[in-house]
Design a protein around this motif. Structure first.
Motif, short mmCIF file in Angstrom:
data_model
loop_
_atom_site.label_atom_id
_atom_site.label_comp_id
_atom_site.label_asym_id
_atom_site.label_seq_id
_atom_site.Cartn_x
_atom_site.Cartn_y
_atom_site.Cartn_z
N GLY A 78 -11.79 -5.78 13.69
CA GLY A 78 -11.54 -5.81 15.12
C GLY A 78 -10.07 -5.86 15.47
N THR A 79 -9.79 -5.56 16.72
CA THR A 79 -8.42 -5.69 17.22
C THR A 79 -8.04 -7.15 17.41
OG1 THR A 79 -9.28 -5.43 19.47
CG2 THR A 79 -8.46 -3.45 18.36
N VAL A 80 -9.05 -8.00 17.42
CA VAL A 80 -8.86 -9.46 17.40
C VAL A 80 -9.75 -10.01 16.31
CG1 VAL A 80 -8.20 -9.61 19.83
CG2 VAL A 80 -10.61 -9.79 19.17
N PRO A 81 -9.36 -11.13 15.72
CA PRO A 81 -10.15 -11.65 14.59
C PRO A 81 -11.62 -11.88 14.92
CG PRO A 81 -8.03 -12.72 14.67
CD PRO A 81 -8.13 -11.91 15.91
N THR A 82 -11.90 -12.33 16.12
CA THR A 82 -13.29 -12.65 16.47
C THR A 82 -14.16 -11.40 16.56
OG1 THR A 82 -12.66 -12.66 18.81
CG2 THR A 82 -12.73 -14.79 17.66
N ALA A 83 -13.57 -10.23 16.60
CA ALA A 83 -14.35 -9.00 16.67
C ALA A 83 -14.65 -8.41 15.30
CB ALA A 83 -13.63 -7.96 17.51
N THR A 84 -14.14 -9.00 14.25
CA THR A 84 -14.36 -8.48 12.90
C THR A 84 -15.71 -8.92 12.37
OG1 THR A 84 -11.99 -8.39 12.39
CG2 THR A 84 -13.50 -8.57 10.52
N GLY A 85 -16.45 -7.97 11.79
CA GLY A 85 -17.75 -8.32 11.22
C GLY A 85 -18.66 -7.12 11.17
#
Length: 121
Positions: A101-108
């Motif tokens: 993701g463009t932000v860590p919380t969007a990675t997965g």
């Protein structure tokens, strides 16, 4: 954060073809692997096909030679071309995407909502 929208399912006669599409959107920096799973009533969800960012593919034995997975990296889209369909291919088909993701919380890993494929005469 990230949404996967599938399309292309429906009713088809045995021996027919369908093409599924799945487009990812949202807070995406990069998508690594993408794939398709399916789940028939009363069974577990199983992998149908998988494609890496570099284009390497693998398939379930039951669909080899009949299904083809591909992707358009620029469009964040994965496809599943299904030929010579059989009644046992009937299932809900889900796409997946492994996202940075463009932000860590969007990675997965993300899943689509599922699209019904029914093969019947």
């Amino acid at each position: 954060q990230v949404q996967l929208v599938e399309s292309g399912g429906g009713l088809v006669q045995p021996g027919g073809s369908l093409r599924l599409s799945c487009a990812a959107s949202g807070s995406i920096f990069r998508i690594y692997a993408m794939g398709w799973y399916r789940q028939a009533p009363g069974t577990q969800r199983v992998l149908v096909a998988h494609i890496t960012r570099g284009g390497s593919t693998n398939y379930a034995d039951s669909v080899k030679g009949r299904f083809t997975i591909s992707r358009d990296t620029a469009l964040n889209t994965v496809y599943l071309q299904m030929n010579s369909l059989k009644p046992e291919d009937t299932a809900v088909y889900y796409c997946t995407a492994d996202v940075q993701g463009t932000v860590p919380t969007a990675t997965g890993r993300y899943w689509g909502q599922g699209t019904q494929v029914t093969v019947s005469s």
